[in-house]
Write an enzyme that holds these catalytic residues in place. Structure first.
Site, short mmCIF file in Angstrom:
data_model
loop_
_atom_site.label_atom_id
_atom_site.label_comp_id
_atom_site.label_asym_id
_atom_site.label_seq_id
_atom_site.Cartn_x
_atom_site.Cartn_y
_atom_site.Cartn_z
N TYR A 1 3.69 29.24 6.63
CA TYR A 1 4.66 28.51 7.46
C TYR A 1 4.26 28.61 8.93
O TYR A 1 3.85 29.67 9.39
CB TYR A 1 6.07 29.09 7.29
CG TYR A 1 6.94 28.25 6.37
CD1 TYR A 1 7.18 26.92 6.65
CD2 TYR A 1 7.51 28.81 5.23
CE1 TYR A 1 7.96 26.15 5.81
CE2 TYR A 1 8.30 28.05 4.39
CZ TYR A 1 8.52 26.71 4.69
OH TYR A 1 9.30 25.95 3.87
N GLU B 1 6.09 26.47 11.73
CA GLU B 1 6.86 25.54 12.56
C GLU B 1 6.52 25.73 14.04
O GLU B 1 6.42 26.87 14.51
CB GLU B 1 8.37 25.74 12.38
CG GLU B 1 8.93 24.99 11.20
CD GLU B 1 9.18 25.90 10.03
OE1 GLU B 1 8.44 26.90 9.90
OE2 GLU B 1 10.12 25.61 9.27
N THR C 1 -2.38 6.92 8.81
CA THR C 1 -2.53 7.84 7.70
C THR C 1 -3.97 8.34 7.78
O THR C 1 -4.79 7.78 8.51
CB THR C 1 -2.33 7.15 6.35
OG1 THR C 1 -3.14 5.97 6.33
CG2 THR C 1 -0.89 6.78 6.10
N LYS D 1 -6.74 6.55 3.89
CA LYS D 1 -7.15 5.20 3.47
C LYS D 1 -8.63 5.03 3.84
O LYS D 1 -9.45 5.75 3.30
CB LYS D 1 -6.24 4.16 4.12
CG LYS D 1 -4.76 4.29 3.65
CD LYS D 1 -3.91 3.16 4.18
CE LYS D 1 -2.51 3.18 3.63
NZ LYS D 1 -1.59 4.06 4.37
N ARG E 1 -4.22 13.19 2.18
CA ARG E 1 -3.00 12.40 2.25
C ARG E 1 -2.12 13.00 3.35
O ARG E 1 -1.43 14.00 3.12
CB ARG E 1 -2.30 12.46 0.89
CG ARG E 1 -1.38 11.33 0.60
CD ARG E 1 -1.19 11.21 -0.88
NE ARG E 1 -2.19 10.33 -1.43
CZ ARG E 1 -2.03 9.02 -1.58
NH1 ARG E 1 -0.91 8.44 -1.22
NH2 ARG E 1 -2.98 8.29 -2.11
N1 DSN Z 1 1.36 1.96 0.44
C1 DSN Z 1 0.37 1.64 1.45
C2 DSN Z 1 -0.31 0.36 1.15
O1 DSN Z 1 -0.61 0.16 0.01
O2 DSN Z 1 -0.58 -0.44 2.05
C3 DSN Z 1 0.92 1.67 2.81
O3 DSN Z 1 1.77 2.74 2.99
#
Ligand code: DSN
Length: 502
Positions: free
Chosen positions: A94, A96, A275, A278, A284
């Protein structure tokens, strides 16, 4: 502790260290050690041994990922280093607060890891730490966006984002005529802007006109399904005309931005969120970048400063989140190191080349691609007028081990029965597919869609009948299974990064 026991415990500790290291290096079995405590035994058994039911499901998922073609534009395969970080002791802590100012003790190394993640994140996007700061604690993209609004927009203040059916994201203020869907439209007043229904390109003129009337506190430049680069300069101009903050959500394209292969939102934005899993190919998680330092000079010649840093940090914690996920922050640190390598730039270039080739491959087979092509990692196929819907296309592709997702196309009336299919190349490119391989992928997709049309001749237009024929008609089932086998044989030639078995 008697000497002999001490010795045994030392050996056991060493054994555990070695086995856990082996585990990180793909070992699927860990030799059990025990200090005699049954609870310790429970806690120190591999997943494979302690929970074979779950382990078997994870292996099935691994097989699905390996055998199929992953074309969901927001997905990717992360690296072994990232996966290793996610399963380390960092998970246990933890912390914070921020580095140097925590609410718990024992954060000496966690502080160093978070600072490393921050430094590398700024470096990955070529940002001067005097001018930009970053918070690496958001659990993912949606919490990051909510933190941004919480930080800089007053309750019920006004925001403008690309409408969801036009390619925006839920967190850009999505609501329907009768219902506030996203919390970003419940807690804030949102007004969407749209793409042009014929060209599929964002209607910046309309945005400019509407913004003048709506006077938003914040404008969002961000997408979830849009295949062209955003005109950040135009967004900046419109924001400035209205004294609005320009917030860019680069979640989909952040890997392309880090590699410098598309225009950067940092040139014009006040705040940027992303994010990290991607195109950026990390864990994630999420990050928020904010301008800091001198903003300008007032009429009296005094310096004025950006005030986003404290507001954003406080919105993340304690505003919206609790303890940071330190295993994810460690994983961000290593992903941001990877994002600075020449191989990463090569990868991102290939993602775009592959997306362009996919658009060409489908266009030459008679498919309509929204906006006529792509500048980025995704394409949107418009099935209007073909009898096939996005849902039916998604379903048949799934049946032949190709994962894509149904999506609205500009002008669609219903988000529940959309006419489009979103396809992306980040995950396939990570597996090493090049343009010629993408030609084969386009051919597979075309075969699948032709099968969808064949099914429809038998089933009629209703999705429920379509699914019934897809799953039960013997001739169709045989054709589907034959195509699936070819897709899976093709996929197996392209290895996945990460652990071998799970
Ligand atoms: N769920 C993602 C997407 O597929 O674009 C975005 O958060």
């Amino acid at each position: 502790m008697p000497l002999s026991l001490k010795f045994v415990s030392k050996v056991l500790f060493r054994e555990r260290t070695i086995t856990s290291f082996r585990h990180l290096l793909h070992a699927t079995t860990v030799r059990m050690v025990s200090n005699g405590d049954t609870s310790f035994k429970l806690m120190n058994t591999t997943l494979q041994e302690s929970d074979p039911e779950l382990f078997a499901l994870i292996q099935k998922e691994k097989k699905r990922q390996t055998n199929g073609l992953e074309m969901i534009a927001s997905e990717n395969f992360t690296s072994l280093s990232v996966l290793q970080c996610l399963s380390t002791c960092l998970h246990n802590k933890y912390s914070e607060g921020l580095p140097g100012a925590r609410y718990y003790g024992g954060n000496e190394y966690i502080d160093q890891i978070e600072i490393l993640a921050q430094k590398r994140a700024l470096a990955a996007f070529n940002l001067n730490p005097e001018e930009w700061g970053v918070n690496v604690q958001p659990y993912s993209g949606s919490p990051a966006n909510l933190a941004v609004y919480t930080a800089v927009v007053e309750p019920h203040g006004r925001i403008m984002g690309l409408d969801l059916p036009d390619g925006g994201h839920l967190t850009h203020g999505y609501r329907t005529a009768t219902k506030r869907i996203s919390s970003t439209s419940i807690f804030f007043e949102s007004m969407p802007y749209k793409v042009h229904p014929e060209t599929g390109i964002i209607d910046y003129d309309e945005l400019e006109r509407t913004a003048k009337l709506f006077k938003p506190t914040l404008i969002i430049a961000g997408i979830s399904c849009y295949s062209r680069c955003l005109d950040y300069k135009r967004f900046r101009d419109i924001a400035d005309q209205n004294g609005a903050i320009l917030f860019s959500d680069m979640a989909h394209v952040s890997g392309l931005v880090a590699a410098g292969v598309i225009p950067s939102p940092f040139d014009y934005s006040d705040i940027v969120s992303t994010t990290t899993h991607k195109t950026l190919r990390g864990p994630r998680a999420g990050m928020i970048f904010f301008r800091k330092g001198v903003k300008g000079v007032n009429a009296k010649g005094e310096k004025i400063y950006y005030d986003y840093e404290n507001k954003i940090n406080q919105a993340v914690f304690p505003g919206l989140q609790g303890g940071p996920h330190n295993h994810a922050i460690g994983a961000i640190a290593t992903a941001m190191l990877q994002a600075q390598q020449p191989e990463f730039v090569q990868y991102q270039k290939q993602v775009i080349l592959n997306a362009k080739r996919l658009a060409e491959g489908l266009t030459k087979r008679g498919y309509k691609i929204v906006t006529g092509g792509t500048d980025v990692h995704l394409i949107l196929v418009d099935f209007r007028g073909t009898g096939v819907t996005g849902g039916k296309a998604e379903k048949i592709l799934d049946a032949v081990s190709i994962a894509g997702n149904k999506n609205t196309v500009p002008g669609d009336k219903s988000a529940f029965n959309p006419s489009g299919l979103r396809l992306g190349t980040p995950a396939l490119t990570t597996r090493g597919l090049k343009e010629d391989d993408i030609d084969q992928v386009a051919a597979f997709i075309d075969e699948a869609i032709k099968l969808a049309k064949e099914i429809q001749v038998i089933s009629g237009p209703k999705l429920v009948d379509y699914n019934r024929v897809l799953e039960n008609d013997p001739a169709i089932v045989a054709k589907v299974s034959q195509l699936r086998e070819r897709v899976e044989n093709f996929s197996k030639d392209f290895p996945l990064p990460g652990y071998v078995d799970y």
